[in-house]
Design a protein around this motif. Structure first.
Motif, mmCIF file in Angstrom:
data_model
loop_
_atom_site.group_PDB
_atom_site.id
_atom_site.type_symbol
_atom_site.label_atom_id
_atom_site.label_comp_id
_atom_site.label_asym_id
_atom_site.label_seq_id
_atom_site.Cartn_x
_atom_site.Cartn_y
_atom_site.Cartn_z
ATOM 1 N N ILE A 106 0.860 -1.181 0.000
ATOM 2 C CA ILE A 106 0.000 0.000 0.000
ATOM 3 C C ILE A 106 0.902 1.238 0.000
ATOM 4 O O ILE A 106 1.792 1.367 0.838
ATOM 5 C CB ILE A 106 -0.932 0.035 1.221
ATOM 6 N N LEU A 107 0.666 2.155 -0.937
ATOM 7 C CA LEU A 107 1.465 3.369 -1.030
ATOM 8 C C LEU A 107 1.104 4.350 0.084
ATOM 9 O O LEU A 107 0.010 4.287 0.656
ATOM 10 C CB LEU A 107 1.252 4.029 -2.403
ATOM 11 N N GLU A 108 2.018 5.277 0.355
ATOM 12 C CA GLU A 108 1.772 6.280 1.399
ATOM 13 C C GLU A 108 0.604 7.187 1.053
ATOM 14 O O GLU A 108 -0.046 7.738 1.938
ATOM 15 C CB GLU A 108 3.038 7.104 1.621
ATOM 16 N N THR A 109 0.339 7.335 -0.246
ATOM 17 C CA THR A 109 -0.757 8.215 -0.676
ATOM 18 C C THR A 109 -2.115 7.519 -0.611
ATOM 19 O O THR A 109 -3.141 8.147 -0.857
ATOM 20 C CB THR A 109 -0.504 8.696 -2.113
ATOM 21 N N THR A 110 -2.122 6.235 -0.272
ATOM 22 C CA THR A 110 -3.362 5.468 -0.252
ATOM 23 C C THR A 110 -3.668 4.969 1.160
ATOM 24 O O THR A 110 -2.827 4.380 1.812
ATOM 25 C CB THR A 110 -3.273 4.258 -1.202
ATOM 26 N N GLU A 111 -4.882 5.216 1.602
ATOM 27 C CA GLU A 111 -5.347 4.725 2.894
ATOM 28 C C GLU A 111 -6.458 3.705 2.666
ATOM 29 O O GLU A 111 -7.401 3.966 1.915
ATOM 30 C CB GLU A 111 -5.861 5.881 3.746
ATOM 31 N N ILE A 112 -6.332 2.552 3.300
ATOM 32 C CA ILE A 112 -7.321 1.483 3.134
ATOM 33 C C ILE A 112 -8.173 1.373 4.390
ATOM 34 O O ILE A 112 -7.650 1.285 5.503
ATOM 35 C CB ILE A 112 -6.640 0.135 2.853
ATOM 36 N N ASN A 113 -9.488 1.371 4.208
ATOM 37 C CA ASN A 113 -10.415 1.204 5.321
ATOM 38 C C ASN A 113 -11.464 0.149 4.968
ATOM 39 O O ASN A 113 -11.743 -0.101 3.791
ATOM 40 C CB ASN A 113 -11.122 2.529 5.641
ATOM 41 N N ILE A 114 -12.027 -0.457 6.001
ATOM 42 C CA ILE A 114 -13.171 -1.338 5.798
ATOM 43 C C ILE A 114 -14.380 -0.482 5.424
ATOM 44 O O ILE A 114 -14.603 0.581 6.005
ATOM 45 C CB ILE A 114 -13.458 -2.148 7.074
ATOM 46 N N SER A 115 -15.171 -0.943 4.467
ATOM 47 C CA SER A 115 -16.323 -0.159 4.035
ATOM 48 C C SER A 115 -17.359 -0.056 5.154
ATOM 49 O O SER A 115 -17.441 -0.930 6.035
ATOM 50 C CB SER A 115 -16.963 -0.788 2.790
ATOM 51 N N LYS A 116 -18.147 0.983 5.107
ATOM 52 C CA LYS A 116 -19.160 1.221 6.143
ATOM 53 C C LYS A 116 -20.185 0.090 6.164
ATOM 54 O O LYS A 116 -20.591 -0.382 7.238
ATOM 55 C CB LYS A 116 -19.856 2.555 5.884
ATOM 56 N N GLY A 117 -20.617 -0.355 4.974
ATOM 57 C CA GLY A 117 -21.608 -1.424 4.907
ATOM 58 C C GLY A 117 -21.095 -2.727 5.500
ATOM 59 O O GLY A 117 -21.820 -3.421 6.224
ATOM 60 N N TYR A 118 -19.819 -3.054 5.218
ATOM 61 C CA TYR A 118 -19.243 -4.277 5.777
ATOM 62 C C TYR A 118 -19.114 -4.168 7.294
ATOM 63 O O TYR A 118 -19.402 -5.127 8.017
ATOM 64 C CB TYR A 118 -17.875 -4.557 5.162
ATOM 65 N N GLN A 119 -18.694 -3.013 7.776
ATOM 66 C CA GLN A 119 -18.511 -2.824 9.210
ATOM 67 C C GLN A 119 -19.828 -2.990 9.959
ATOM 68 O O GLN A 119 -19.873 -3.579 11.051
ATOM 69 C CB GLN A 119 -17.919 -1.443 9.490
ATOM 70 N N GLU A 120 -20.914 -2.504 9.366
ATOM 71 C CA GLU A 120 -22.226 -2.655 9.997
ATOM 72 C C GLU A 120 -22.635 -4.127 10.077
ATOM 73 O O GLU A 120 -23.150 -4.585 11.109
ATOM 74 C CB GLU A 120 -23.265 -1.856 9.207
ATOM 75 N N LYS A 121 -22.404 -4.883 8.993
ATOM 76 C CA LYS A 121 -22.724 -6.308 9.000
ATOM 77 C C LYS A 121 -21.844 -7.062 10.000
ATOM 78 O O LYS A 121 -22.312 -7.968 10.704
ATOM 79 C CB LYS A 121 -22.549 -6.888 7.596
ATOM 80 N N PHE A 122 -20.574 -6.679 10.073
ATOM 81 C CA PHE A 122 -19.656 -7.340 10.995
ATOM 82 C C PHE A 122 -20.050 -7.067 12.449
ATOM 83 O O PHE A 122 -20.027 -7.978 13.290
ATOM 84 C CB PHE A 122 -18.226 -6.866 10.736
ATOM 85 N N ASN A 123 -20.418 -5.829 12.750
ATOM 86 C CA ASN A 123 -20.849 -5.484 14.111
ATOM 87 C C ASN A 123 -22.107 -6.265 14.497
ATOM 88 O O ASN A 123 -22.235 -6.724 15.647
ATOM 89 C CB ASN A 123 -21.107 -3.984 14.214
ATOM 90 N N SER A 124 -23.021 -6.421 13.547
ATOM 91 C CA SER A 124 -24.237 -7.190 13.807
ATOM 92 C C SER A 124 -23.897 -8.646 14.110
ATOM 93 O O SER A 124 -24.473 -9.255 15.018
ATOM 94 C CB SER A 124 -25.170 -7.103 12.594
ATOM 95 N N TYR A 125 -22.944 -9.182 13.360
ATOM 96 C CA TYR A 125 -22.514 -10.571 13.590
ATOM 97 C C TYR A 125 -21.888 -10.725 14.971
ATOM 98 O O TYR A 125 -22.201 -11.670 15.705
ATOM 99 C CB TYR A 125 -21.520 -10.979 12.497
ATOM 100 N N MET A 126 -21.014 -9.808 15.342
ATOM 101 C CA MET A 126 -20.327 -9.893 16.628
ATOM 102 C C MET A 126 -21.296 -9.722 17.796
ATOM 103 O O MET A 126 -21.123 -10.345 18.857
ATOM 104 C CB MET A 126 -19.225 -8.847 16.707
ATOM 105 N N ASN A 127 -22.330 -8.907 17.615
ATOM 106 C CA ASN A 127 -23.275 -8.651 18.702
ATOM 107 C C ASN A 127 -24.362 -9.722 18.824
ATOM 108 O O ASN A 127 -24.779 -10.072 19.932
ATOM 109 C CB ASN A 127 -23.939 -7.281 18.507
#
Length: 231
Positions: A106-127
């Motif tokens: 990953i280059l310094e000019t690029t930041e990688i994040n988990i998408s908002k939609g995936y994070q919501e599904k993951f939080n639902s799974y964990m809870n």
């Protein structure tokens, strides 16, 4: 037979000009961002047809895993335009599951994040699901939590803040399967407009094209020289 260079030269210039203009139009048409990608994999362990004097076990969560693969997904911006907020969706086949992921380049000019939609599904799974499975791994999960659990284990969605022209980024994903000796598959999707996703061309095929073009140009040059000499 006479060879009139004055009459032939404009034809040659016109042909070369048309070729160059065609290349430029092809490169800039629709002003889309072209992403070249390649997906490669490596099995963790020893291939089934290999001779090994001894016994080798691959363990995951203290259990023996016969099917674990490392996938590498490489993406390059092959256009003359920079990309902003680029969604990168990865998913495996129905008989496999995603164990973990990381970023290998990953280059310094690029930041990688988990998408908002995936994070919501993951939080639902964990809870909603993970506490039940922690008490009983064989517990029956009801809908819609069951479908969400299956989706979470087969998908990972990222968002790259940018991918400038000619820049590259690489992801690594560990994929497993409950089916012995199953060959997992990994798929890439870029769900946004104005982006053309192209599988990276095999260098050997590129060399073949260059070779054929060189032969063609050689034949044309030989014919022109022969015509000129006969004149």
């Amino acid at each position: 037979m006479t060879f009139d260079i004055v009459n032939v030269l404009p034809l040659l210039i016109g042909g070369i000009s048309s070729f160059l203009i065609g290349m430029l139009l092809e490169r800039y048409k629709n002003r889309r961002i072209e992403l070249l990608y390649n997906i490669s994999y490596q099995k963790i362990g020893i291939p089934n047809d290999s001779y090994f004097n001894g016994k080798l076990k691959v363990l995951y969560n203290e259990g023996e895993a016969n099917t674990l693969y490392f996938f590498k997904i490489a993406i390059k911006n092959n256009s003359n335009f920079d990309s902003k907020e680029l969604p990168v969706n990865l998913n495996c086949d129905i008989d496999s599951y995603i164990v973990s992921h990381s970023y290998s380049k990953i280059l310094e000019t690029t930041e990688i994040n988990i998408s908002k939609g995936y994070q919501e599904k993951f939080n639902s799974y964990m809870n909603n699901v993970r506490p039940i499975l922690n008490q009983n791994i064989n517990a029956e999960i009801q809908e819609p939590d069951f479908s969400n659990m299956v989706w979470i284990h087969k998908n990972i969605n990222f968002v790259a803040s940018s991918l400038n022209r000619n820049d590259e980024m690489e992801f690594t994903v560990l994929v497993g399967s409950n089916i012995d000796n199953h060959q997992p598959m990994m798929f890439l999707n870029i769900p946004t407009s104005g982006v053309k996703l192209t599988y990276a061309e095999d260098p050997t095929k590129t060399n073949e094209k260059v070779g054929k073009m060189s032969i063609l140009l050689g034949i044309i040059t030989t014919l022109l020289l022969a015509t000129y000499q006969r004149s």
